[in-house]
Design a protein around this motif. Structure first.
Motif, mmCIF file in Angstrom:
data_model
loop_
_atom_site.group_PDB
_atom_site.id
_atom_site.type_symbol
_atom_site.label_atom_id
_atom_site.label_comp_id
_atom_site.label_asym_id
_atom_site.label_seq_id
_atom_site.Cartn_x
_atom_site.Cartn_y
_atom_site.Cartn_z
ATOM 1 N N SER A 124 62.135 23.079 27.383
ATOM 2 C CA SER A 124 60.895 22.520 27.924
ATOM 3 C C SER A 124 60.740 22.854 29.399
ATOM 4 C CB SER A 124 60.870 21.007 27.715
ATOM 5 O OG SER A 124 60.946 20.676 26.350
ATOM 6 N N VAL A 125 61.823 22.761 30.154
ATOM 7 C CA VAL A 125 61.778 23.120 31.569
ATOM 8 C C VAL A 125 61.465 24.601 31.732
ATOM 9 C CG1 VAL A 125 63.151 23.314 33.678
ATOM 10 C CG2 VAL A 125 63.317 21.249 32.275
ATOM 11 N N ALA A 126 62.069 25.433 30.887
ATOM 12 C CA ALA A 126 61.807 26.875 30.960
ATOM 13 C C ALA A 126 60.366 27.198 30.599
ATOM 14 C CB ALA A 126 62.774 27.623 30.033
ATOM 15 N N CYS A 127 59.813 26.498 29.600
ATOM 16 C CA CYS A 127 58.414 26.719 29.232
ATOM 17 C C CYS A 127 57.481 26.338 30.367
ATOM 18 C CB CYS A 127 58.066 25.922 27.975
ATOM 19 S SG CYS A 127 58.807 26.545 26.451
ATOM 20 N N ALA A 128 57.784 25.239 31.041
ATOM 21 C CA ALA A 128 56.953 24.806 32.173
ATOM 22 C C ALA A 128 56.971 25.828 33.298
ATOM 23 C CB ALA A 128 57.432 23.451 32.680
ATOM 24 N N SER A 129 58.067 26.547 33.448
ATOM 25 C CA SER A 129 58.211 27.500 34.542
ATOM 26 C C SER A 129 57.701 28.884 34.192
ATOM 27 C CB SER A 129 59.688 27.587 34.952
ATOM 28 O OG SER A 129 60.196 26.315 35.323
ATOM 29 N N PHE A 130 57.918 29.334 32.956
ATOM 30 C CA PHE A 130 57.685 30.740 32.617
ATOM 31 C C PHE A 130 56.513 30.978 31.671
ATOM 32 C CE2 PHE A 130 62.474 30.417 33.050
ATOM 33 C CZ PHE A 130 62.446 30.689 34.418
ATOM 34 N N CYS A 131 56.084 29.967 30.914
ATOM 35 C CA CYS A 131 54.921 30.163 30.035
ATOM 36 C C CYS A 131 54.153 28.849 29.898
ATOM 37 C CB CYS A 131 55.339 30.688 28.661
ATOM 38 S SG CYS A 131 56.513 29.635 27.775
ATOM 39 N N PRO A 132 53.620 28.319 31.001
ATOM 40 C CA PRO A 132 52.901 27.036 30.927
ATOM 41 C C PRO A 132 51.635 27.094 30.093
ATOM 42 C CG PRO A 132 52.579 28.081 33.065
ATOM 43 C CD PRO A 132 53.616 28.893 32.348
ATOM 44 N N GLN A 133 51.136 28.304 29.800
ATOM 45 C CA GLN A 133 49.911 28.442 29.023
ATOM 46 C C GLN A 133 50.167 28.399 27.523
ATOM 47 O OE1 GLN A 133 51.612 30.997 30.213
ATOM 48 N NE2 GLN A 133 51.879 32.223 28.358
ATOM 49 N N ALA A 134 51.413 28.441 27.094
ATOM 50 C CA ALA A 134 51.729 28.565 25.672
ATOM 51 C C ALA A 134 51.557 27.246 24.936
ATOM 52 C CB ALA A 134 53.161 29.071 25.490
ATOM 53 N N ILE A 135 51.282 27.338 23.642
ATOM 54 C CA ILE A 135 51.317 26.170 22.764
ATOM 55 C C ILE A 135 52.762 25.994 22.302
ATOM 56 C CG2 ILE A 135 50.616 25.260 20.515
ATOM 57 C CD1 ILE A 135 47.936 26.460 20.878
ATOM 58 N N ILE A 136 53.291 24.794 22.457
ATOM 59 C CA ILE A 136 54.682 24.508 22.127
ATOM 60 C C ILE A 136 54.725 23.704 20.841
ATOM 61 C CG2 ILE A 136 56.826 23.441 22.899
ATOM 62 C CD1 ILE A 136 55.903 23.826 25.756
ATOM 63 N N ALA A 137 55.478 24.213 19.859
ATOM 64 C CA ALA A 137 55.680 23.525 18.589
ATOM 65 C C ALA A 137 57.136 23.086 18.519
ATOM 66 C CB ALA A 137 55.332 24.444 17.418
ATOM 67 N N VAL A 138 57.352 21.773 18.511
ATOM 68 C CA VAL A 138 58.706 21.219 18.528
ATOM 69 C C VAL A 138 59.138 20.917 17.099
ATOM 70 C CG1 VAL A 138 60.191 19.407 19.447
ATOM 71 C CG2 VAL A 138 58.233 20.201 20.789
ATOM 72 N N GLN A 139 60.193 21.605 16.653
ATOM 73 C CA GLN A 139 60.704 21.392 15.301
ATOM 74 C C GLN A 139 62.129 20.833 15.293
ATOM 75 O OE1 GLN A 139 63.242 23.219 13.367
ATOM 76 N NE2 GLN A 139 62.818 21.827 11.664
ATOM 77 N N THR A 140 62.845 20.920 16.409
ATOM 78 C CA THR A 140 64.225 20.434 16.468
ATOM 79 C C THR A 140 64.267 18.946 16.173
ATOM 80 O OG1 THR A 140 64.841 22.119 18.087
ATOM 81 C CG2 THR A 140 66.245 20.180 17.947
ATOM 82 N N PRO A 141 65.096 18.520 15.219
ATOM 83 C CA PRO A 141 65.135 17.094 14.858
ATOM 84 C C PRO A 141 65.909 16.274 15.898
ATOM 85 C CG PRO A 141 66.737 18.319 13.578
ATOM 86 C CD PRO A 141 65.976 19.340 14.385
ATOM 87 N N PRO A 142 65.567 14.973 15.977
ATOM 88 C CA PRO A 142 64.412 14.311 15.365
ATOM 89 C C PRO A 142 63.148 14.624 16.163
ATOM 90 C CG PRO A 142 65.684 12.730 16.640
ATOM 91 C CD PRO A 142 66.436 14.027 16.712
#
Length: 398
Positions: free
Chosen positions: A155-173
């Motif tokens: 999540s931290v990496a997404c905020a820094s390197f691809c803030p425009q992306a749609i994030i789909a969280v599948q890791t449980p729970p």
């Protein structure tokens, strides 16, 4: 740099580029960095790469999801990332032999996470620890403690390197990790509730398959939404949304229990001590494909996803809830709230407390608050006996 200069010149005089029959293939790390900065700030409209990044691609779910994503024309670039020891490079080389137009890239190790995420349109966070025998009834809270660092880092990496992306969280729970991801993005001031989704595809797919097997209908022509949350104590299948005519309540009770306890049932039945990775991987890939189609083709319908609602008062007074929705160019464009019968309303009220507790657990870890168990939380799963392990025939003493 040549391709950016070409785009810049086309805006003024296309004939200036027509005579250019060469391309500069000489590059260095410094030039590559300048090239990327030019992409970020160049006023010329950029063409989306239609890139999907699968984080945790070396896991069982990640491998299966990547296999299906490799076959989709809407995905032009598939970036596979995992930690060392997961064999993601070998998996990517294997997938590269499939004769489809989707290109495959492999990244292994934390230092390459930036390159895997860069310019992604959709990021699928999967992998991590799953509920495994002999602890089939391991609480979701215990699984979260094992997976939270993985989701937090991504999540931290997404905020820094691809803030425009749609994030789909599948890791449980998913209930906890969705809140962890969302509040982490809020800390970096890049959160958009239309672009962060918790993957609830497996529960909706299971409910639809069970419903259609009872009613004798075609699963491809129907959908059975699962609302509220994604966990065994928070998922609420809405079988009343199907067109089944007279559907006995006893069957509804049975199907509801099967959907809520599906994870435990599968891990007890499978003799190789695994969960339903095949169905989870397929449903996750279909979830991502629907997002990509909504972004680049036409608005696409998703059976169920855990999201922050635009109007909580219209969604059973829940700010965060799993519901059907439609994804368009900018992310979520429409929320479809199904009507509930009395049985489903009662089940939803019983599940709200557990969902709030799971969301609060993920939030507390993201922002650093102290976590306290919800006062009204009462969902209790009794401990079960260890799952029996099948002994190979040749090792049994006669």
């Amino acid at each position: 740099m040549y391709r950016h200069l070409k785009s810049f010149l086309v805006g003024f005089n296309p004939s200036l580029v027509a005579v250019a029959k060469y391309q500069n293939f000489v590059t260095t790390n410094a030039m590559d960095q300048i090239d990327r900065m030019c992409e970020r700030y160049c006023p010329v409209p950029r063409f989306p790469p239609q890139k999907v990044a699968v984080i945790g691609a070396g896991s069982d779910v990640g491998r299966i999801a990547s296999l299906f994503l490799k076959q989709q024309k809407v995905v032009k670039l598939l970036a596979m990332y995992d930690e060392p020891g997961r064999g993601v490079i070998g998996v990517a080389n294997d997938l590269a032999h499939i004769d489809t137009s989707t290109e495959v890239e492999a990244y292994q190790g934390r230092m390459f996470l930036k390159d895997a995420l860069y310019d992604s349109d959709v990021v699928l966070i999967c992998g991590g620890c799953h509920v495994m025998p002999p602890c089939c009834n391991t609480p979701d809270r215990v699984v979260f403690f094992k997976n939270m660092q993985h989701v937090r880092t991504v999540s931290v990496a997404c905020a820094s390197f691809c803030p425009q992306a749609i994030i789909a969280v599948q890791t449980p729970p998913v209930d906890c990790n969705f809140a962890l991801c969302a509040h982490t993005l809020k800390l970096y001031d890049v959160y958009d509730k239309r672009r962060v989704l918790g993957v609830n595809a497996i529960n909706s797919m299971r409910a639809n398959q069970l419903f259609c097997s009872i009613t004798g209908t075609d699963p491809s022509g129907s959908t059975t939404p699962v609302i509220c949350g994604t966990g065994r104590c928070t998922r609420v299948p809405v079988f009343s949304a199907g067109k089944a005519g007279n559907f006995p309540q006893t069957q509804v009770d049975c199907l509801t229990r099967l959907v809520r306890e599906a994870d435990d049932i599968i891990c007890k039945v499978k003799s190789n001590n695994e969960q339903g990775h095949l169905s989870i991987g397929f449903s996750s890939a279909r979830f991502v494909v629907n997002i990509m189609q909504g972004l680049f083709e036409k608005p696409s319908f998703i059976d169920s996803a855990l999201v922050e609602q635009a109007e909580p008062e219209k969604c059973y007074n829940m700010k965060v809830c799993a519901t059907p929705l439609t994804v368009g160019k900018g992310g979520i464009v429409e929320y479809a709230i199904p009507n509930l019968n009395e049985f489903e309303k009662e089940l939803l009220e019983c599940s709200k407390v557990d969902l709030e507790d799971m969301l609060n657990l993920g939030r507390c870890y993201a922002v650093g608050d102290e976590y306290f168990l919800h006062d009204s939380k009462y969902c209790y799963i009794p401990p079960c006996k260890p799952c029996k392990t099948v002994v190979p025939r040749e090792t049994i003493k006669q």
